[in-house]
Enzyme design. Sequence first.
Site, PDB file in Angstrom:
ATOM      1  N   GLU A  91       0.861  -1.243   0.121  1.00 39.10           N
ATOM      2  CA  GLU A  91      -0.110   0.034  -0.148  1.00 39.10           C
ATOM      3  C   GLU A  91       0.966   1.338   0.013  1.00 39.10           C
ATOM      4  O   GLU A  91       1.744   1.106   0.523  1.00 39.10           O
ATOM      5  CB  GLU A  91      -0.921   0.199   1.104  1.00 39.10           C
ATOM      6  N   CYS A 104       3.546   8.504   1.204  1.00 41.01           N
ATOM      7  CA  CYS A 104       3.984   7.582   2.207  1.00 41.01           C
ATOM      8  C   CYS A 104       4.104   6.246   1.492  1.00 41.01           C
ATOM      9  O   CYS A 104       3.440   5.745   0.801  1.00 41.01           O
ATOM     10  CB  CYS A 104       3.044   7.339   3.256  1.00 41.01           C
ATOM     11  N   CYS A 111       6.572  -6.975   6.940  1.00 40.93           N
ATOM     12  CA  CYS A 111       7.625  -6.503   7.726  1.00 40.93           C
ATOM     13  C   CYS A 111       7.980  -7.541   8.822  1.00 40.93           C
ATOM     14  O   CYS A 111       6.972  -8.273   9.406  1.00 40.93           O
ATOM     15  CB  CYS A 111       6.972  -5.105   8.521  1.00 40.93           C
ATOM     16  N   CYS A 115       6.293  -5.186  15.145  1.00 42.40           N
ATOM     17  CA  CYS A 115       6.030  -4.276  16.461  1.00 42.40           C
ATOM     18  C   CYS A 115       4.393  -4.503  16.919  1.00 42.40           C
ATOM     19  O   CYS A 115       3.592  -4.781  16.124  1.00 42.40           O
ATOM     20  CB  CYS A 115       6.116  -2.853  15.961  1.00 42.40           C
ATOM     21  N   CYS A 118       1.424  -2.375  15.267  1.00 45.93           N
ATOM     22  CA  CYS A 118       1.350  -2.120  13.649  1.00 45.93           C
ATOM     23  C   CYS A 118       0.853  -3.226  13.037  1.00 45.93           C
ATOM     24  O   CYS A 118       1.213  -4.413  13.069  1.00 45.93           O
ATOM     25  CB  CYS A 118       2.894  -2.025  13.241  1.00 45.93           C
ATOM     26  N   CYS A 344      -1.558   5.921  10.082  1.00 45.92           N
ATOM     27  CA  CYS A 344      -0.381   5.514  10.506  1.00 45.92           C
ATOM     28  C   CYS A 344      -0.523   4.138  11.410  1.00 45.92           C
ATOM     29  O   CYS A 344      -1.488   4.020  12.113  1.00 45.92           O
ATOM     30  CB  CYS A 344       0.409   6.382  11.447  1.00 45.92           C
TER      31      CYS A 344
END
Length: 383
Positions: A91, A104, A111, A115, A118, A344
């Site tokens: 994205e 962004c 990933c 975390c 996230c 975010c």
Amino acid sequence: MTANLLDFDLEGLAAFCEQLGEKRFRAVQLFRWIHQKGASGFDEMTDLARSLREKLPSVCAITGLPVLSRQDSADGTIKWLFDVGDGNAVETVFIPEDDRGTLCISSQAGCAVGCRFCSTGHQGFSRNLTTGEILAQLWHAERFLRQHLGKTERVITNVVMMGMGEPLQNYGALVPALRVMLDDHGYGLSRRRVTVSTSGVVPMIDRLAQDCPVALAVSLHAPNDALRDALVPLNRKYPIAELLDACLRYLPTAPRDFITFEYCMLDGVNDQPEHARQLLALLKGHGGRGVPCKINLIPFNPFPDSGLKCSPRSVVLHFGKILNDGGIVTTVRKTRGDDIDAACGQLAGDVLDRTNAASRLSQRRQQTEQPIRFVHTAKEKQA
């Protein structure tokens, strides 16, 4: 195999042209057509010799990413879902503001950092993106926005490497992409307007300082190692003191005289006044002189299975006041595009996970839920 010209920075494109028996100025022409004018075919490149235009399609192409979907937010934010093959999609988000247009960009399909807060990390990790796949997001977005808005001048003024993935774990593809963004023959962006966000890959921060220093944003999210270990697993390898040392080493070559620290506000986890005071003491006192910085407080955007909640706004504002009163410039990030899951921490894309992230994160969550909860001291309860 046909070369994708989006994979090359200017030096790489010059070397490619040299292999074709062409001089460097041809590479500059090609580079400008692709990145400044958004050309997708060689027939558009009217100042190239006809012989070269006829030769190029047999050896190279300008290959963007297929768009699986585009979503438009009520606030003007636009999110694209790009197909990067093998069942993976990433994205990209455009955020318009009065004085800038920020894109962004994702650097990985998924990933591997994982975390807690996230949603990308909960999707797991499939692979690194190529330089061409990183740049294709910018190339497509700029072309689309000029047509969509009826503009001929550049629309995207800022790029943040804050999409899916940890950019510094894809260093080899990242740096050539950054060089294209900065090149006056490419997108011509200022180093101050290109930001790499990292969860703290210390050796790569040092390398970036030497190879291509741009603005740096560090995902901190906790004022001590015990809490950050639970929220940002990479902290177990590169603890806070080592990370802050790397930030101090980065500053002499950085385009800004401060580091931005990102801090996601999690209800009852890292958002109490004592956390703010610890954070203030940490950043003002590290190394005896402190770390020149500003802090962005990020309201957490909840997603299924995180087990976390967003801090109440009053708590976020009080946290920020403690930091501001202590001498650290602190802002609260405005949530944009949350109606299309473009805010975010919400970028999840569609990743064919090779890391079994869902079960790993579920187990870790069960193990760490109790330790990361903030416990008020008797003194604070009396207050």
